[in-house]
Design an enzyme around this catalytic site. Sequence first.
Site, PDB file in Angstrom:
ATOM      1  N   GLU A  78      56.209  47.547  46.198  1.00 16.39           N
ATOM      2  CA  GLU A  78      54.829  47.741  45.756  1.00 16.39           C
ATOM      3  C   GLU A  78      54.220  48.893  46.548  1.00 16.39           C
ATOM      4  OE1 GLU A  78      52.152  44.410  45.611  1.00 16.39           O
ATOM      5  OE2 GLU A  78      53.672  43.097  44.724  1.00 16.39           O
ATOM      6  N   GLU A 138      55.153  38.361  49.282  1.00 19.24           N
ATOM      7  CA  GLU A 138      54.041  38.372  50.232  1.00 19.24           C
ATOM      8  C   GLU A 138      53.634  36.962  50.697  1.00 19.24           C
ATOM      9  OE1 GLU A 138      50.684  40.766  49.352  1.00 19.24           O
ATOM     10  OE2 GLU A 138      51.905  42.505  48.887  1.00 19.24           O
TER      11      GLU A 138
HETATM   12  C1  GCO Z   1      49.889  41.926  46.349  1.00 21.76           C
HETATM   13  C2  GCO Z   1      50.333  41.432  45.104  1.00 21.76           C
HETATM   14  C3  GCO Z   1      49.871  42.155  43.868  1.00 21.76           C
HETATM   15  C4  GCO Z   1      48.495  42.816  43.927  1.00 21.76           C
HETATM   16  C5  GCO Z   1      48.559  44.244  44.472  1.00 21.76           C
HETATM   17  C6  GCO Z   1      47.168  44.897  44.489  1.00 21.76           C
HETATM   18  O1  GCO Z   1      50.654  42.667  46.969  1.00 21.76           O
HETATM   19  O2  GCO Z   1      48.820  41.517  46.738  1.00 21.76           O
HETATM   20  O3  GCO Z   1      51.755  41.407  45.106  1.00 21.76           O
HETATM   21  O4  GCO Z   1      49.869  41.071  42.990  1.00 21.76           O
HETATM   22  O5  GCO Z   1      47.961  42.855  42.620  1.00 21.76           O
HETATM   23  O6  GCO Z   1      49.029  44.246  45.775  1.00 21.76           O
HETATM   24  O7  GCO Z   1      46.330  44.163  45.326  1.00 21.76           O
END
Ligand code: GCO
Length: 508
Positions: A415, A231
């Site tokens: 994710e 990200e």
């Molecule tokens: C993100 C990060 C994660 C977060 C998850 C929840 O995508 O921001 O990779 O570390 O913890 O997305 O916010």
Amino acid sequence: MPQPAADPGLPAPTRRAALPRRAFLALGGSTALAAALAACTPGGPGASGSPAITPTPNPSGWVPPGEPMAFPRGYVWGAATSAYQVEGSTAVDGRGPSVWDTFAARYGTVKHGDTGEPAADQYRRYPEDIVLMSDLGLGAYRFSVAWPRIQPTGSGPANPAGLDHYRKLVDALVDAGIRPMITLFHWDLPQALQDVGGWTTRDTAARFADYAAILFDALGDVEADWMTVNEPKTHAFVGHWYGGHAPGLRDPDLAAAAVHHQLLAHGLATEAFRASGAAGRIGIGLNLLPAYSIDPANTRGAERVDASENRLFLDPVLLGSYPDDALGQAPGQLPADPTAFAALALPGDLEVISAPMDFLAIQYYGITGVDTVGNVVPIAPTSDASWQQVRAEGLYDLLIRLRDDYPAIPIVITENGIPDETSAVTVDDPYRVEFLRTHFQQAARAIGDGVPLEGHYVWSLLDNFEWAEGYDQRWGIVAVDFETQERTAKRSAGFFSDVIAANAVPPA
Ligand code: GCO
């Protein structure tokens, strides 16, 4: 988008209406508007501030079948974490400080003054967590390497103790039949590099390539998936513009520089991976979000959000060019100087950034609406993460857009998840079961419509340190009592385990 904790030392950030961490243009028809109204109707779905257990109807009218939806043979089912969020042991075995150690130690940055210590103590407890993963039937586990464990100051010789830790972790995963997905950078930049500019300077991209090469040399014998950068948008925008994440900067031009230099780092690391002859595959992890125009006849605002939050990342890595409408002073754009940003890209940079990848990792949480100017409009119920407007069909729209707008490339969802509705330890998470069910159904639907989707990782395996929210926001399918470090599978873990065993998602 995590809300920056109030920082008494600094003026409130001047920025347009809180832009979600993820935005993605998918032109909404009248159904989008109807859905917008339905979702925002007092007492309507999710009116309590979290999604109703019975999901809101899909705006397209698509209804999942009454029988299980099967996934292709070999579909990869996994769960994800990151080093600073789960490891703890932040001052052990030669680990140097990261920007998150520095940021979390600053008053007012993280709820309750929480830090990445002890997190879920996974630096020490990974053997028991691997047993837990096996019990769930996970085929893969995504974790990140803490750069400050490998190079405590971000450059120079590797720290043997750091390499040794990740060697043991990877070997234990492989021995358990679990494929590692290794994230090289998940926001915990060595503080020493930040002290000389961090991602706002080009040299950090070169340092990242050196660090990546050390890991490819150390772990390149393993059939693993490698994610270069997690990200880059969130780290650039929330960390360098909004100020709500480390390193806590509040300058859109610095955010723009962090965008380019993280993407350059990705490209240089990809080159290093090819040169190393390492086994496995490599890609980048981008968070993307369907952002629907609330006026189908005027999508200009949604196009701006799509440009600044999605095409600013998809286009360079997949097309080798930057969009021309991502930066500017209009709502929905990154308010950085486009000329200064363009000057950062030296000849050859875009060729490096768009070096062929083996997969594109996408990270999906929800959607947003956008008005005709570029301001965010709530059109779906939010979870307990206020930036997360929950709509499973947005995942389908995202995947179809990638299929139609970009060159074909294997896609992995790395994710996808939702936080608990309580900050207390809980194992009863029916809302997460329905979130996972509906998102898996949309993934299966997209595969049926020709999307080369190869896997799905739930965020997260464990309750962990949720950045500025500290330990208040729990995203795990496994509960963690941070006092005792006891792990307890939640209802959603059982549901996920059944899906994995069947390689199919059952109807509600
Ligand atoms: C993100 C990060 C994660 C977060 C998850 C929840 O995508 O921001 O990779 O570390 O913890 O997305 O916010």
